[in-house]
Motif scaffolding. Sequence first.
Motif, PDB file in Angstrom:
ATOM      1  N   UNK A 138      54.606  -4.521  54.233  1.00 26.39           N
ATOM      2  CA  UNK A 138      53.005  -5.230  54.847  1.00 26.39           C
ATOM      3  C   UNK A 138      53.626  -6.259  55.099  1.00 26.39           C
ATOM      4  N   UNK A 139      54.853  -7.035  55.998  1.00 27.58           N
ATOM      5  CA  UNK A 139      54.722  -8.277  56.851  1.00 27.58           C
ATOM      6  C   UNK A 139      55.116  -7.982  57.275  1.00 27.58           C
ATOM      7  N   UNK A 140      54.653  -6.572  58.131  1.00 28.52           N
ATOM      8  CA  UNK A 140      55.388  -6.226  59.458  1.00 28.52           C
ATOM      9  C   UNK A 140      54.489  -6.449  60.359  1.00 28.52           C
ATOM     10  N   UNK A 141      54.055  -6.473  61.583  1.00 33.63           N
ATOM     11  CA  UNK A 141      52.925  -6.661  62.071  1.00 33.63           C
ATOM     12  C   UNK A 141      52.797  -4.878  63.062  1.00 33.63           C
ATOM     13  N   UNK A 142      51.560  -4.481  62.805  1.00 32.73           N
ATOM     14  CA  UNK A 142      51.222  -3.666  63.952  1.00 32.73           C
ATOM     15  C   UNK A 142      51.940  -3.177  64.778  1.00 32.73           C
ATOM     16  N   UNK A 143      52.299  -2.374  65.430  1.00 31.66           N
ATOM     17  CA  UNK A 143      53.258  -1.971  66.764  1.00 31.66           C
ATOM     18  C   UNK A 143      54.531  -2.999  66.807  1.00 31.66           C
ATOM     19  N   UNK A 144      54.731  -3.489  66.317  1.00 29.83           N
ATOM     20  CA  UNK A 144      56.364  -4.085  65.889  1.00 29.83           C
ATOM     21  C   UNK A 144      57.779  -2.966  66.233  1.00 29.83           C
ATOM     22  N   UNK A 145      59.122  -3.705  66.554  1.00 33.65           N
ATOM     23  CA  UNK A 145      60.226  -2.671  65.725  1.00 33.65           C
ATOM     24  C   UNK A 145      60.086  -2.613  64.929  1.00 33.65           C
ATOM     25  N   UNK A 146      61.344  -2.179  64.543  1.00 35.15           N
ATOM     26  CA  UNK A 146      61.403  -2.076  63.417  1.00 35.15           C
ATOM     27  C   UNK A 146      62.852  -0.740  63.310  1.00 35.15           C
ATOM     28  N   UNK A 147      62.870  -1.045  62.762  1.00 31.86           N
ATOM     29  CA  UNK A 147      64.092   0.335  62.175  1.00 31.86           C
ATOM     30  C   UNK A 147      63.632   0.984  60.482  1.00 31.86           C
ATOM     31  N   UNK A 148      63.436   2.011  60.042  1.00 34.72           N
ATOM     32  CA  UNK A 148      62.694   2.513  58.968  1.00 34.72           C
ATOM     33  C   UNK A 148      61.903   2.199  58.848  1.00 34.72           C
ATOM     34  N   UNK A 149      61.412   2.945  57.863  1.00 35.69           N
ATOM     35  CA  UNK A 149      59.789   2.331  56.966  1.00 35.69           C
ATOM     36  C   UNK A 149      59.077   2.912  57.770  1.00 35.69           C
ATOM     37  N   UNK A 150      57.923   3.201  57.019  1.00 29.61           N
ATOM     38  CA  UNK A 150      57.347   4.365  57.727  1.00 29.61           C
ATOM     39  C   UNK A 150      56.782   3.704  59.245  1.00 29.61           C
ATOM     40  N   UNK A 151      55.908   4.449  60.374  1.00 32.56           N
ATOM     41  CA  UNK A 151      55.405   4.496  61.632  1.00 32.56           C
ATOM     42  C   UNK A 151      53.665   3.676  61.312  1.00 32.56           C
ATOM     43  N   UNK A 152      53.248   3.657  62.191  1.00 28.46           N
ATOM     44  CA  UNK A 152      52.068   2.853  62.953  1.00 28.46           C
ATOM     45  C   UNK A 152      51.843   3.860  62.937  1.00 28.46           C
ATOM     46  N   UNK A 153      51.171   4.274  61.841  1.00 28.91           N
ATOM     47  CA  UNK A 153      50.320   6.085  62.755  1.00 28.91           C
ATOM     48  C   UNK A 153      47.883   5.708  62.584  1.00 28.91           C
ATOM     49  N   UNK A 154      47.774   5.713  63.341  1.00 27.61           N
ATOM     50  CA  UNK A 154      46.577   6.033  62.554  1.00 27.61           C
ATOM     51  C   UNK A 154      46.287   6.633  61.431  1.00 27.61           C
ATOM     52  N   UNK A 155      44.770   6.345  61.104  1.00 24.19           N
ATOM     53  CA  UNK A 155      44.676   6.082  59.644  1.00 24.19           C
ATOM     54  C   UNK A 155      43.971   8.071  59.348  1.00 24.19           C
ATOM     55  N   UNK A 156      43.574   8.334  60.529  1.00 26.59           N
ATOM     56  CA  UNK A 156      43.504  10.172  60.545  1.00 26.59           C
ATOM     57  C   UNK A 156      44.628  10.546  60.649  1.00 26.59           C
ATOM     58  N   UNK A 157      45.080  10.923  60.866  1.00 33.37           N
ATOM     59  CA  UNK A 157      46.774  11.279  60.966  1.00 33.37           C
ATOM     60  C   UNK A 157      47.831  10.744  60.147  1.00 33.37           C
ATOM     61  N   UNK A 158      48.406  12.245  60.035  1.00 33.54           N
ATOM     62  CA  UNK A 158      49.592  12.309  58.510  1.00 33.54           C
ATOM     63  C   UNK A 158      51.097  12.716  59.317  1.00 33.54           C
ATOM     64  N   UNK A 159      51.852  11.970  58.737  1.00 35.51           N
ATOM     65  CA  UNK A 159      52.895  11.421  59.742  1.00 35.51           C
ATOM     66  C   UNK A 159      53.567  13.003  59.258  1.00 35.51           C
ATOM     67  N   UNK A 160      54.774  13.689  60.045  1.00 41.00           N
ATOM     68  CA  UNK A 160      55.185  14.581  60.103  1.00 41.00           C
ATOM     69  C   UNK A 160      56.182  15.486  58.812  1.00 41.00           C
TER      70      UNK A 160
END
Length: 68
Positions: free
Chosen positions: A37-59
């Motif tokens: 929750x402390x990582x800004x939208x679109x920032x680079x990161x290793x691991x965690x959940x991807x920044x997807x639009x709310x209408x898409x679910x993770x594959x």
Amino acid sequence: MNIDTTLEQFNLLHKKAALLKIAASSIGITKEKTDEKDIQLGRSKFGGMPDLPTHLSFPKYENGSLLF
């Protein structure tokens, strides 16, 4: 620590020229544990959940979420 110190530590100082010719460029990466929750939208990161639009679910596949 510099290259000469490392090569000397492993008794490879005599191979410095040859090693520098084949050495690849590299970058150093440091990690810092951070809440998702402390990582800004679109920032680079290793691991965690991807920044997807709310209408898409993770594959997903048969056994759950895909690992990338």
